[in-house]
Write an enzyme that holds these catalytic residues in place. Structure first.
Site, PDB file in Angstrom:
ATOM      1  N   ASP A 105     -10.604   6.912  -5.385  1.00 44.27           N
ATOM      2  CA  ASP A 105     -10.275   5.816  -4.468  1.00 44.27           C
ATOM      3  C   ASP A 105     -10.719   6.134  -3.047  1.00 44.27           C
ATOM      4  O   ASP A 105     -10.012   5.824  -2.081  1.00 44.27           O
ATOM      5  CB  ASP A 105      -8.787   5.470  -4.491  1.00 44.27           C
ATOM      6  N   SER A 147      -3.992   0.595   3.755  1.00 47.50           N
ATOM      7  CA  SER A 147      -4.902   1.308   2.860  1.00 47.50           C
ATOM      8  C   SER A 147      -6.174   1.718   3.597  1.00 47.50           C
ATOM      9  O   SER A 147      -6.816   0.899   4.256  1.00 47.50           O
ATOM     10  CB  SER A 147      -5.271   0.439   1.660  1.00 47.50           C
ATOM     11  N   HIS A 187     -10.960   0.890  -3.044  1.00 47.82           N
ATOM     12  CA  HIS A 187     -10.454  -0.450  -3.355  1.00 47.82           C
ATOM     13  C   HIS A 187     -10.462  -1.366  -2.131  1.00 47.82           C
ATOM     14  O   HIS A 187     -10.450  -2.588  -2.277  1.00 47.82           O
ATOM     15  CB  HIS A 187      -9.042  -0.367  -3.970  1.00 47.82           C
TER      16      HIS A 187
END
Length: 311
Positions: free
Chosen positions: A84, A166, A54
């Site tokens: 992911d 992230s 993402h």
């Protein structure tokens, strides 16, 4: 040990992990977005970084900035939205880039264990927070194509995570990267994709093929205990209780039913959804898999032929 001594010991562990892992973590920028990434491979005059799918989105290239100020361009080798995870490649000729971080095995984590998160929250590269493993085996909803699915076995931690974390590293007290920070679930709650044999297989596939082909059975289940007599006879305490069979899917065509308790798939024991997902890679697409279930007190064998999971 006094409180002060305990605090000093804790601080030494965190600072040692930070010093060990931070040089391997980069801040990455792609288009208007960005996040963090971890060096996991530095062979053959090429450096590979691991981040979240993402974070990459639809972008195919970007720039990485390491904690010592070194900058380098990279290209996106491959992404896998279902886990992911994404792999980036920095070509040679960019000066001295850091070697690989040491990867650990999240399957060995226990609840309450110290972990350290390192990344670039809000653009501040090399930021460090510490906490504990709050829970294991969490599921994180994701979207692949038009379908909503979940990432299984996600690590939950109370180490503070913010936008930009992230793709960064979640490390254990030995400085081994055991997870890739993936989301902020709420105040005081962070999640990370585990680094374990299953995700290593995904990473290796991304390196070679740029994508991950997965098989599909069309069954949804939850862990369920086996009856005492069956558990004693098989040496297996639990299986996967089928709660939904997708109409027209491979499992439905094979005769699997809601309420079946799956014991084995491909002759390998299953106790949770991850136990099935570990087997559903490209090589079993179109290949009959033996599925043993407990149904109305009797063992039943069926053969399900997985199809390819659509993107």
């Amino acid at each position: 040990m006094s409180d002060a001594e305990a605090l000093d010991a804790y601080s030494r562990v965190v600072s040692t992990v930070a010093a060990t892992v931070s040089p391997h973590v980069a801040s990455v920028s792609l288009g208007r977005g960005g996040g963090s990434a971890v060096v996991f491979d530095s062979e053959h005059h090429k450096v590979h970084l691991l981040t979240n799918a993402h974070v990459v989105g639809e972008q195919r290239a970007g720039r990485a900035t390491f904690t010592d100020g070194t900058e380098a361009g990279f290209r996106v080798v491959g992404t896998d939205p279902l886990s992911d995870l994404a792999v980036l490649a920095v070509e040679g000729g960019h000066g001295e880039l850091p070697p690989s971080a040491t990867l650990g095995n999240a399957d060995e984590l226990i609840v309450g264990q110290l972990v350290v998160a390192i990344g670039s929250p809000l653009g501040f590269s090399g930021s460090v927070t510490a906490g504990v493993v709050s829970a294991l085996g969490r599921a994180l909803p994701v979207t692949q194509g038009r379908a909503a699915r979940v990432i299984e076995d996600v690590i939950q931690t109370d180490a503070a995570l913010n936008p930009g974390n992230s793709g960064g590293a979640l490390a254990d007290s030995a400085g081994r990267v055991v997870g890739i920070n993936t989301a902020v679930a709420g105040f005081g709650l962070g999640l990370a994709v585990p680094v374990n044999p299953t995700t290593r297989r995904i990473i290796d596939t991304l390196l070679v093929e740029g994508r991950v082909r997965r098989a599909y059975l069309g069954v949804v289940g939850v862990p369920g205990p086996l009856p005492d007599d069956v558990a004693e006879r098989t040496g297996q305490p639990a299986g996967l209780r089928v709660v939904e069979v997708v109409s027209g899917g491979p499992a439905a065509r094979a005769g699997l039913r809601r309420g079946d308790l799956v014991l084995t798939v491909g002759r390998k024991r299953v106790a949770d959804a991850q136990g099935i997902q570990r087997q559903l890679f490209a090589e079993v697409i179109g290949t009959p898999l033996a599925v043993t279930v407990l149904r109305n007190g009797a063992m039943v064998d069926v053969f399900a032929t997985p199809t390819e999971l659509a993107g």
